[in-house]
Design a protein around this motif. Structure first.
Motif, PDB file in Angstrom:
ATOM      1  N   GLU A 183     -26.749 108.170 -32.718  1.00 19.41           N
ATOM      2  CA  GLU A 183     -26.189 108.269 -31.081  1.00 19.41           C
ATOM      3  C   GLU A 183     -24.859 107.280 -31.010  1.00 19.41           C
ATOM      4  OE1 GLU A 183     -29.190 107.757 -31.884  1.00 19.41           O
ATOM      5  OE2 GLU A 183     -30.070 106.102 -30.458  1.00 19.41           O
ATOM      6  N   LEU A 184     -24.901 106.187 -31.700  1.00 22.15           N
ATOM      7  CA  LEU A 184     -23.752 105.399 -31.359  1.00 22.15           C
ATOM      8  C   LEU A 184     -22.425 105.969 -31.831  1.00 22.15           C
ATOM      9  CD1 LEU A 184     -25.457 101.836 -32.176  1.00 22.15           C
ATOM     10  CD2 LEU A 184     -24.813 102.652 -29.967  1.00 22.15           C
ATOM     11  N   THR A 185     -22.662 106.462 -33.082  1.00 22.07           N
ATOM     12  CA  THR A 185     -21.440 107.392 -33.800  1.00 22.07           C
ATOM     13  C   THR A 185     -21.084 108.508 -32.835  1.00 22.07           C
ATOM     14  OG1 THR A 185     -22.247 106.609 -36.059  1.00 22.07           O
ATOM     15  CG2 THR A 185     -20.528 108.263 -35.899  1.00 22.07           C
ATOM     16  N   THR A 186     -22.166 109.204 -32.431  1.00 23.21           N
ATOM     17  CA  THR A 186     -21.577 110.444 -31.674  1.00 23.21           C
ATOM     18  C   THR A 186     -21.052 109.994 -30.425  1.00 23.21           C
ATOM     19  OG1 THR A 186     -23.736 110.848 -30.512  1.00 23.21           O
ATOM     20  CG2 THR A 186     -23.374 111.740 -32.555  1.00 23.21           C
ATOM     21  N   ALA A 187     -21.572 108.783 -29.903  1.00 30.40           N
ATOM     22  CA  ALA A 187     -20.875 108.174 -28.506  1.00 30.40           C
ATOM     23  C   ALA A 187     -19.424 107.829 -28.706  1.00 30.40           C
ATOM     24  CB  ALA A 187     -21.463 107.100 -28.156  1.00 30.40           C
ATOM     25  N   GLY A 188     -18.886 107.325 -30.156  1.00 31.00           N
ATOM     26  CA  GLY A 188     -17.734 107.184 -30.406  1.00 31.00           C
ATOM     27  C   GLY A 188     -16.800 108.318 -30.267  1.00 31.00           C
ATOM     28  N   CYS A 189     -17.379 109.287 -30.863  1.00 27.44           N
ATOM     29  CA  CYS A 189     -16.638 110.754 -30.841  1.00 27.44           C
ATOM     30  C   CYS A 189     -16.407 111.224 -29.677  1.00 27.44           C
ATOM     31  CB  CYS A 189     -17.603 111.754 -31.624  1.00 27.44           C
ATOM     32  SG  CYS A 189     -18.038 111.376 -33.554  1.00 27.44           S
ATOM     33  N   ALA A 190     -17.332 111.122 -28.941  1.00 26.86           N
ATOM     34  CA  ALA A 190     -17.237 111.569 -27.592  1.00 26.86           C
ATOM     35  C   ALA A 190     -16.124 110.544 -26.655  1.00 26.86           C
ATOM     36  CB  ALA A 190     -18.513 111.344 -26.708  1.00 26.86           C
ATOM     37  N   ASP A 191     -16.350 109.359 -27.086  1.00 32.28           N
ATOM     38  CA  ASP A 191     -15.112 108.538 -26.333  1.00 32.28           C
ATOM     39  C   ASP A 191     -13.840 108.958 -26.622  1.00 32.28           C
ATOM     40  OD1 ASP A 191     -14.425 106.359 -24.649  1.00 32.28           O
ATOM     41  OD2 ASP A 191     -14.558 104.767 -25.982  1.00 32.28           O
ATOM     42  N   ILE A 192     -13.486 109.642 -28.045  1.00 31.57           N
ATOM     43  CA  ILE A 192     -12.398 110.144 -28.563  1.00 31.57           C
ATOM     44  C   ILE A 192     -12.092 111.466 -27.720  1.00 31.57           C
ATOM     45  CG2 ILE A 192     -11.127 110.851 -30.648  1.00 31.57           C
ATOM     46  CD1 ILE A 192     -11.379 107.811 -30.365  1.00 31.57           C
ATOM     47  N   ILE A 193     -13.039 112.343 -27.813  1.00 35.67           N
ATOM     48  CA  ILE A 193     -12.909 113.511 -27.365  1.00 35.67           C
ATOM     49  C   ILE A 193     -12.497 113.730 -26.039  1.00 35.67           C
ATOM     50  CG2 ILE A 193     -14.215 115.800 -26.798  1.00 35.67           C
ATOM     51  CD1 ILE A 193     -15.766 115.373 -29.569  1.00 35.67           C
ATOM     52  N   SER A 194     -12.873 112.557 -25.091  1.00 36.28           N
ATOM     53  CA  SER A 194     -12.473 112.366 -23.798  1.00 36.28           C
ATOM     54  C   SER A 194     -10.886 112.366 -23.663  1.00 36.28           C
ATOM     55  CB  SER A 194     -13.286 111.363 -23.110  1.00 36.28           C
ATOM     56  OG  SER A 194     -12.856 110.145 -23.281  1.00 36.28           O
ATOM     57  N   ASN A 195     -10.259 111.813 -24.619  1.00 38.08           N
ATOM     58  CA  ASN A 195      -9.097 111.475 -24.531  1.00 38.08           C
ATOM     59  C   ASN A 195      -8.191 112.664 -24.014  1.00 38.08           C
ATOM     60  OD1 ASN A 195      -9.530 109.107 -25.768  1.00 38.08           O
ATOM     61  ND2 ASN A 195      -8.015 109.037 -27.451  1.00 38.08           N
ATOM     62  N   TYR A 196      -8.544 113.776 -24.244  1.00 39.14           N
ATOM     63  CA  TYR A 196      -8.012 114.826 -23.874  1.00 39.14           C
ATOM     64  C   TYR A 196      -7.599 114.873 -22.233  1.00 39.14           C
ATOM     65  CZ  TYR A 196      -8.464 117.674 -28.202  1.00 39.14           C
ATOM     66  OH  TYR A 196      -8.547 118.063 -29.577  1.00 39.14           O
ATOM     67  N   THR A 197      -8.968 114.747 -21.774  1.00 34.84           N
ATOM     68  CA  THR A 197      -8.811 114.959 -20.075  1.00 34.84           C
ATOM     69  C   THR A 197      -8.198 113.446 -19.673  1.00 34.84           C
ATOM     70  OG1 THR A 197     -11.124 114.024 -20.144  1.00 34.84           O
ATOM     71  CG2 THR A 197     -10.719 116.391 -19.737  1.00 34.84           C
ATOM     72  N   ALA A 198      -8.083 112.338 -20.154  1.00 34.03           N
ATOM     73  CA  ALA A 198      -7.355 111.230 -19.858  1.00 34.03           C
ATOM     74  C   ALA A 198      -5.933 111.465 -19.831  1.00 34.03           C
ATOM     75  CB  ALA A 198      -7.896 109.869 -20.755  1.00 34.03           C
ATOM     76  N   VAL A 199      -5.518 112.052 -21.142  1.00 36.50           N
ATOM     77  CA  VAL A 199      -4.135 112.195 -21.018  1.00 36.50           C
ATOM     78  C   VAL A 199      -3.585 113.284 -19.936  1.00 36.50           C
ATOM     79  CG1 VAL A 199      -2.230 112.945 -22.448  1.00 36.50           C
ATOM     80  CG2 VAL A 199      -3.922 111.548 -23.496  1.00 36.50           C
ATOM     81  N   MET A 200      -4.471 114.331 -19.652  1.00 33.20           N
ATOM     82  CA  MET A 200      -4.189 115.310 -18.596  1.00 33.20           C
ATOM     83  C   MET A 200      -4.216 114.584 -17.282  1.00 33.20           C
ATOM     84  SD  MET A 200      -6.647 118.411 -19.123  1.00 33.20           S
ATOM     85  CE  MET A 200      -6.792 119.619 -20.228  1.00 33.20           C
ATOM     86  N   ASP A 201      -4.970 113.687 -17.006  1.00 34.84           N
ATOM     87  CA  ASP A 201      -4.915 112.859 -15.554  1.00 34.84           C
ATOM     88  C   ASP A 201      -3.624 111.870 -16.018  1.00 34.84           C
ATOM     89  OD1 ASP A 201      -7.245 113.690 -14.127  1.00 34.84           O
ATOM     90  OD2 ASP A 201      -8.472 112.351 -15.562  1.00 34.84           O
ATOM     91  N   TRP A 202      -3.311 111.190 -16.987  1.00 37.94           N
ATOM     92  CA  TRP A 202      -2.196 110.499 -16.822  1.00 37.94           C
ATOM     93  C   TRP A 202      -0.721 111.403 -16.486  1.00 37.94           C
ATOM     94  CZ3 TRP A 202      -0.411 107.763 -22.031  1.00 37.94           C
ATOM     95  CH2 TRP A 202       0.320 106.592 -21.759  1.00 37.94           C
ATOM     96  N   ARG A 203      -0.791 112.590 -17.188  1.00 33.97           N
ATOM     97  CA  ARG A 203       0.459 113.269 -16.855  1.00 33.97           C
ATOM     98  C   ARG A 203       0.520 113.667 -15.359  1.00 33.97           C
ATOM     99  NH1 ARG A 203       2.461 114.738 -21.794  1.00 33.97           N
ATOM    100  NH2 ARG A 203       0.938 115.020 -23.536  1.00 33.97           N
ATOM    101  N   LEU A 204      -0.939 114.151 -15.004  1.00 35.11           N
ATOM    102  CA  LEU A 204      -0.749 114.650 -13.519  1.00 35.11           C
ATOM    103  C   LEU A 204      -0.435 113.079 -12.586  1.00 35.11           C
ATOM    104  CD1 LEU A 204      -1.845 116.591 -11.316  1.00 35.11           C
ATOM    105  CD2 LEU A 204      -3.822 115.315 -11.181  1.00 35.11           C
TER     106      LEU A 204
END
Ligand SMILES: NC(=O)C1=CN([C@@H]2O[C@H](COP(=O)(O)OP(=O)(O)OC[C@H]3O[C@@H](n4cnc5c(N)ncnc54)[C@H](OP(=O)(O)O)[C@@H]3O)[C@@H](O)[C@H]2O)C=CC1
Ligand SMILES: O=C(CO)COP(=O)(O)O
Ligand SMILES: [Zn+2]
Length: 353
Positions: free
Chosen positions: A164-185
């Motif tokens: 689950e630590l590795t899947t948490a790392g994956c999820a931290d990366i997948i969340s980059n999609y919305t982080a960048v959407m927020d940044w552009r906004l």
């Protein structure tokens, strides 16, 4: 007149692969670091990696000190600063998950000392970044900190850590999609500083990880390799931006608020992943990318619901409606969500029943 300037601080050496834990002493030598290291670790990583690394130093005739911290707090940073002074340490080595690495990073910044990052879990993208993230009362800011002089990421150690630590790392990366959407906004609405390179690297990192999701499977050392490379790339995006914006938007506000409302209920990466499903819905509505994010999380066994995070529905709703207050960072949450709107997004995305 052109007056812009930037200072991008990155590690000099990044060593990743099978068995590289035993290269820490060699990496220190290559960096011409002299004197006594202070290993900054937390309870489990101490046994897994800090003690073996300390034994390698002893075998090389160097006497290391070790300090163990329990939590990601400013008190822990203080503990490390005091230990470094008491033990006459010359440089720090953070050995552990995000907690130990952040504390070592922040203490080394205060002490004006070099630090090395030795991750024992592929669980977060602070392995390389020059940001430290700990709660400060009711708020949370990621603060400028020392970037590591070097990173030594042993895929054998990372692959042996709980899955689950590795899947948490994956999820931290997948969340980059919305982080960048927020940044552009925020750039469009509030004219915040924006880095095209930082944003592009962050999005590309998430893209590559999702494209390689088939190689992210329990028991495969290759998973640790794929995920760690993504975590480093995301950390470099933060260093290029000089901010955690490429990797932290409203989904991180949601997670930081959960840390306050339900401490230690779930891993950082898992919380931001679920947050990202909901903020993707807020950005794009029914036909946006929220299903792609949910499916990507699901495909690597990361949680996609409140129940899978071990949280009740009301805690999720409270976090959603209050998390905009946690820091001064403009996101899709604006000045805060109405409670019925929060319930609707959480229900429509299947995060709550
Ligand atoms: N600065 C930045 O840019 C970023 C910082 N972060 C921060 O990082 C933290 C999240 O990182 P995360 O790694 O999830 O948190 P932790 O460091 O708390 O690690 C999570 C758990 O994994 C355990 N653990 C670590 N390595 C191993 C191992 N090899 N085997 C078994 N257990 C292990 C830890 O044990 P133990 O309890 O004994 O320590 C802990 O219980 C948050 O504080 C977050 O804010 C996240 C992303 C970016
Ligand atoms: O977790 C982080 C990036 O993944 C760090 O972001 P914060 O600035 O929100 O602490
Ligand atoms: Zn994160």
């Amino acid at each position: 007149m052109f007056e812009k300037s930037t200072w991008i601080r990155l590690p000099r050496n990044v060593v990743v692969g099978h068995g590289v834990r035993s290269s820490v002493v060699e990496v220190v030598d290559e960096l011409h670091l002299q004197g006594r290291p202070l290993l900054v670790t937390s309870p489990t990583p101490r046994a897994v990696a800090a003690e073996p690394v300390a034994a390698d130093f002893e075998a090389a005739g160097i006497d290391p000190a070790i300090v163990t911290i329990e939590s990601a707090t400013f008190e822990s940073v203080e503990t490390v600063i005091e230990a470094a002074e008491a033990e006459a340490a010359s440089y720090l080595i953070g050995v552990g998950g995000g907690k130990a690495i952040d504390i070592a990073k922040m203490a080394s910044h205060h002490l004006d000392m070099g630090f090395l990052s030795v991750p024992t879990a592929a669980s977060h993208d602070g392995i390389v970044s020059n940001r430290g993230s700990v709660p400060d009362g009711d708020t949370r800011h990621s603060v400028a900190a020392e970037p590591p002089l070097a990173v030594v990421a042993d895929t054998e150690v990372l692959a042996e850590a709980p899955w689950e630590l590795t899947t948490a790392g994956c999820a931290d990366i997948i969340s980059n999609y919305t982080a960048v959407m927020d940044w552009r906004l925020a750039k469009r609405l509030k004219n915040v500083e924006f880095s095209e390179y930082g944003a592009a690297l962050s999005e590309m990192t998430a893209e590559i990880l999702v494209d390689n999701a088939d190689h992210v499977r329990p028991g495969l050392e290759e998973s640790a390799w794929v995920v760690t490379k993504a975590l480093m790339s995301s950390g470099v995006a933060m260093s290029i931006a000089g901010s955690s914006r490429p990797a932290s938007g409203a989904e991180h506000l949601f997670s930081h608020q959960l840390d306050r409302l339900a401490p230690e209920a779930a891993l950082h990466g898992h919380q931001v992943g679920v947050g990202s499903i909901m903020t993707a819905y807020l950005h794009g509505g029914e036909h946006g990318i929220w299903r792609d994010i949910r499916d990507a999380l699901d495909s690597i066994d990361a949680p996609t619901t409140a129940a899978e995070l071990g949280l009740d529905d009301e805690t999720v709703l409270e976090a959603l409606t209050t998390c905009h207050e946690i820091r001064d960072r403009y996101t899709i949450l604006g000045n805060g969500m109405d409670e019925r709107a929060a319930r609707e997004v959480a229900t429509k995305t299947g995060v709550i029943d």
